[in-house]
Design an enzyme around this catalytic site. Structure first.
Site, PDB file in Angstrom:
ATOM      1  N   TYR A  56       0.902  -1.076  -0.018  1.00 24.69           N
ATOM      2  CA  TYR A  56      -0.184  -0.084  -0.217  1.00 24.69           C
ATOM      3  C   TYR A  56       0.658   1.370   0.097  1.00 24.69           C
ATOM      4  O   TYR A  56       1.683   1.490   0.938  1.00 24.69           O
ATOM      5  CB  TYR A  56      -0.807  -0.034   1.282  1.00 24.69           C
ATOM      6  N   HIS A 126      -0.820 -12.189   0.678  1.00 25.38           N
ATOM      7  CA  HIS A 126      -1.587 -11.212  -0.007  1.00 25.38           C
ATOM      8  C   HIS A 126      -2.435 -11.891  -1.240  1.00 25.38           C
ATOM      9  O   HIS A 126      -3.415 -11.641  -1.367  1.00 25.38           O
ATOM     10  CB  HIS A 126      -0.990 -10.023  -0.469  1.00 25.38           C
ATOM     11  N   PRO A 206     -16.411  -2.970   1.958  1.00 27.89           N
ATOM     12  CA  PRO A 206     -17.587  -3.343   2.406  1.00 27.89           C
ATOM     13  C   PRO A 206     -18.862  -2.164   1.949  1.00 27.89           C
ATOM     14  O   PRO A 206     -20.112  -2.671   1.853  1.00 27.89           O
ATOM     15  CB  PRO A 206     -17.738  -3.551   3.847  1.00 27.89           C
ATOM     16  N   THR A 213     -23.070   3.977  -0.564  1.00 31.92           N
ATOM     17  CA  THR A 213     -22.835   5.240   0.446  1.00 31.92           C
ATOM     18  C   THR A 213     -23.916   6.345  -0.031  1.00 31.92           C
ATOM     19  O   THR A 213     -24.344   6.245  -1.253  1.00 31.92           O
ATOM     20  CB  THR A 213     -21.404   5.721   0.404  1.00 31.92           C
TER      21      THR A 213
END
Length: 332
Positions: A56, A126, A206, A213
């Site tokens: 990341y 990963h 999620p 949203t």
């Protein structure tokens, strides 16, 4: 914040955690200060499950976690830290998967150094290297657990059949997978296998990369995010159809007086006591909306209404394109 147990490890984690991919510029520019503000909020709200990876931001996510811990003595005890390794680059810079024991331990050592800690609480592979027997990789994870460098072990994006093979070698404490109202494939075996084998199912994305949203990403914004720009679910036509369909969820959330992100996370938590959502965001307000999901108890009537609005298979477009599918295991 309600607590759940991380698989069979005995480690208690917050029901909703945080995915620190957003400490990189993956979805847009951020800063060290903004990332530290998220970590402050986690501690204020009793959210201890913190998920990151060596890739990341090419280690930046871990570096910023490390700088926060350095500035806040004693904060390490407030976090259950998970990180990952197994994605690498070849001599030409092309992405490759590497589950070699020396590589995994070497990358874990680098992660520990970046974060300034002597162990993590959970270490994942990963992506699985398909040509290497998963039993061998499970043995590597068990050696790392015995070394004290991690308390628990897991895999990301593996099939239920692979989980069963790995679990025959050692206890697998967690499997991370994309899982949401927009991506229901884990229900075709992975949710069940995790429950049967005593593994947590850690659900990333999620809220469907913003689709679930109150402020979903708009077409003009997609062009600025390389991952989404080529993702089938956000392609012209598919994206507009997905926005139209999820308007019903937004309307239901408004009727209930709750943020849509809270409803999406509460739905996931209702799927089983071993399900652990880890939303990622650069926004304090959006993270609060996600955390609100842990305070909701959805009734059977609520769940039926959600299912009626977004039945299995409603989403237009695959969750990954051809390149993005390199690594994750398909099983249905």
């Amino acid at each position: 914040m309600q607590k759940r147990v991380l698989g069979s490890s005995g480690i208690e984690v917050s029901a909703v955690g945080y995915g620190a991919m957003s400490f990189s510029d993956f979805y847009g520019p951020t800063s060290e200060a903004a990332s530290h503000a998220i970590l402050d909020l986690m501690r204020d709200e009793g959210v201890n499950h913190l998920d990151t990876s060596n890739v990341y931001g090419n280690g930046r996510s871990e570096q910023w976690i490390g700088s926060y811990l350095a500035k806040n003595p004693g904060a390490r005890a407030d976090f259950v830290i998970a990180t990952k390794a197994g994605i690498s680059r070849d001599a030409e810079g092309a992405r490759k998967l590497d589950n070699d024991p020396a590589h995994l331990e070497g990358e874990l050592d680098k992660s520990l150094k970046r974060m300034g800690v002597d162990h993590v609480d959970l270490f994942y592979v990963h992506r699985r290297e398909a040509g290497r027997p998963i039993e061998e990789v499970a043995e590597t994870l068990e050696r790392l657990r015995r070394s004290g460098k991690t308390r628990a072990v897991g895999f990301s994006e593996i099939a239920p059949s692979s989980l069963r093979r790995a679990a025959a070698v050692t206890q697998i404490d967690a499997v991370q997978s994309e899982y949401s109202l927009a991506t229901r494939s884990p229900e075709l075996g992975l949710v069940q296998a995790c429950a049967e084998l005593g593994a947590a199912l850690v659900a990333f994305s999620p809220v469907g990369r913003s689709i679930l949203t109150d402020d979903p990403i708009r077409p003009e914004q997609i062009e600025t995010v390389p991952f989404l720009k080529v993702n089938p679910r956000f392609a012209p036509g598919n994206h507009q159809a997905n926005l139209a369909l999820t308007d019903g969820l937004r309307a239901l959330a408004a009727e209930m007086g709750e943020p849509t992100a809270a409803l999406a996370n509460a739905w996931l938590l209702s799927r089983g006591a071993h399900i652990l959502p880890i939303p990622g965001t650069r926004s304090i307000q959006h993270f609060r909306e996600c955390l609100r999901g842990a305070a909701l108890t959805l009734t059977e009537a609520d769940l039926a209404r959600i299912e009626g609005i977004l039945p299995v298979g409603w989403a237009h477009g695959d969750r990954y394109d051809v390149v993005q599918w390199i690594g994750p295991e398909r099983y249905c």
